[in-house]
Design an enzyme around this catalytic site. Sequence first.
Site, short mmCIF file in Angstrom:
data_model
loop_
_atom_site.label_atom_id
_atom_site.label_comp_id
_atom_site.label_asym_id
_atom_site.label_seq_id
_atom_site.Cartn_x
_atom_site.Cartn_y
_atom_site.Cartn_z
N ASP A 100 35.27 67.35 32.51
CA ASP A 100 35.68 68.21 33.61
C ASP A 100 34.88 69.51 33.54
OD1 ASP A 100 37.11 69.12 35.78
OD2 ASP A 100 38.73 69.94 34.57
N THR A 156 35.71 72.82 34.96
CA THR A 156 36.52 74.00 34.69
C THR A 156 37.32 73.84 33.41
OG1 THR A 156 36.73 74.37 37.07
CG2 THR A 156 38.25 75.56 35.63
N ASP A 197 41.82 69.29 30.97
CA ASP A 197 42.90 70.19 30.57
C ASP A 197 44.00 70.30 31.61
OD1 ASP A 197 41.51 71.54 32.52
OD2 ASP A 197 41.43 73.45 31.45
#
Length: 802
Positions: free
Chosen positions: A301, A303, A536
């Site tokens: 990912d 970000t 996350d």
Amino acid sequence: MTLPSVRAPGLTDAEVAQRVAEGKSNDVPERSTRSVAQIIRANVFTRINAILGVLLLIVMTTGSVINGMFGLLIIANSIIGMVQEIRAKQTLDKLAIVGQAKPMVRRQSGSVTLPPHEVVLDDIIELGPGDQVVVDGEVVEDENLEVDESLLTGEADPIAKDVGDEVMSGSFVVSGAGAYRATKVGSEAYAAKLAADASKFTLVKSELRNGINKILRFITYLLVPAGLLTIYTQLFTTHVGWRESVLRMVGALVPMVPEGLVLMTSIAFAVGVVRLGQRQCLVQELPAIEGLARVDVVCADKTGTLTDAGMRVSDVVEVGETGRGESLADALASLAAADARPNASMQALAATFHATPGWIATATAPFKSATKWSGVSYRDHGNWVIGAPDVLLDPGSDAARQAERIGARGLRVLLLGVGSVPVDHPEAPGQITPAALVVLEQKVRPDAHETLNYFAAQNVSVKVISGDNAVSVGAVAEKLGLGGEAMDARELPREPENLAEALDSFTSFGRVRPDQKRAIVHALQSRGHTVAMTGDGVNDVLALKDADIGVAMGAGSPASRAVAQIVLLDNRFATLPHVVGEGRRVIGNIERVANLFLTKTVYSVLLALLVGIECLIAVPIGRDPLLYPFQPIHVTIAAWFTIGIPAFVLSLAPNTERAYPGFVRRVLTSAVPFGLVVGTATFASYLVAYQGRHASWQEQDQASTAALITLLVAALWVLAVVARPYRWWRVALVLASGLAYVVIFSLPVAREKFLLDTSDLTTTSIALGIGVVAAATIEAVWWIRARVLGVRPRVWSSDQSR
């Protein structure tokens, strides 16, 4: 729907104490690691220790204490195993406390975060995006609350929850906010089983462990006939007295037992846990260490993984007129203040625009990964929305083109606009009137570039999959050296085969929905890839669960941490190479160790069979049957420096070689031919030196010594081959092992204690010659095996730094 003005009250301290006293708390084991007492029992009372213990008692009945030295293996195996597993347990338990998801529990004294085991029946637990439901309960408040129950029921779509609906432990909040009352706690709740399964200290369900078990079954098939034949021939055909027969029988049986194989495997895993724990990496399932060593695709990912999780507002660019008198600052401040559980973008807005004008909200729409926008309708101030420009705007509009130009610099761009209908309307957000582009800046993690270079050097491809605009994702990927144009995931095909082809063509993907992240993982797996997924957020949960290895950030959502096998508590993507390195160390080193132990078992079984068959043939024709060449002390010292100490060093040493499938085949194709060569050469040397059962004790010791010399030369060359590709310390290990035996044979006291006799130079020279021939044969087998398997043989490592 908005939260009620009168919130459900929490329990008083007295009510909490009463429920704890009545056993109505969520008191379940926080981790399923074994207790210290269980670890001690498991390491002392093992099958291998039992076998060696019985053999030790048999030897002690003969009065030959020196031949009982192999009993030290029982003590060593038990102590080393206990120490390492207890260290691993302590590391895991400490990290688990740090990384534990703590629910927000509302009580009359105030809302506090508590460990899950302190939740009691009837507690009010508050929920927000990414929170995991820790116990079963009933919703008492909701504000557009949506829960994902796919991990429990398989239902793919999020489920809207209203007051009175049931929520199940193990599910997680996708969007909205709310609260629920705990109705089932402890063992009655599904969470008890989920927590136990997610954090179990286990060595099962891994290719390495399954391979070891197959090897042990193979060894068992060899041990039974060879052991029975040895017991019969040495006790009932040699007629040299019961003491000598017993010692020879035990000398044949002890080396057949792979006493260190399981121990070394357990130690390698446990040390890996401790080493990773020192880097703030929580391994929730031990096979994940080995799994990451096999990974060839990492889906990252953007970000929070490649970029810092935090953001800051760098600019607000006006792009139109809303037709109203509200200022942009007031609108942004109101939107940020209305979000009870803000994500990183809204936190950045709140930090910049904190002077709220006091607007009254009439409806709210939380952010969802699927829609890419959130909004609030205000009394007398309109319907304000904020979200992705390429989702909310016509791609051909001036504002959309301006947003794309800004995003091409690697910045995150949000559109602030006014909708034509209330945000809770079925057709929301309706027609959008753009007001401004909010530009958010994210910094690329300083260690991200180095980490990606590591994966590139290891032939591990990286796919960047993000919910952000594809242009922005592509710009970040370009900064990190991944290159190539990012693809808009809205254009990805749905068919798995076509999706897999698209994944081969592009490295970066933007506007990826949660269900698409999961589909991307499946498509890569369908092409035979071993996939690691890092993330996350709540939108990463399904992909984390389905990937071969799920890696969550410690600061991520509780749901993402709960389903991941590995949690990076320091939130550093740069920790991943160390995890990969530990996996490679475990697999590569255990393969070497397995080669050594299995080679010993094969040559021991072969030697026992050859001696036994010779005895069966000799008795009917009136010839003296062979005594087994070795007493227990001989096989004990043979194992010291050809297997025991080198195996321990090799199992813990650095090893960055990539892991490949086929562990069992590689071990068997090495160990079986090596063992056959060593066993055959040792038997030949013994036949040459053997003077019959009526020979003097000195002649018998000379024959045993000759066989031992041949065995040591050949076994040391097996160690030399297994240690390849060489680094300086591996060469030193082999030379030190050989030198140790030179010292043993050179010291008179050692020769006396270990029943060695090299005084017959002719016999000793022949034994050395046969050993050299065996070593040359092992060398040839190594090269032939590499050619047959299509593997490039490497004698020296290209990296001599370690």
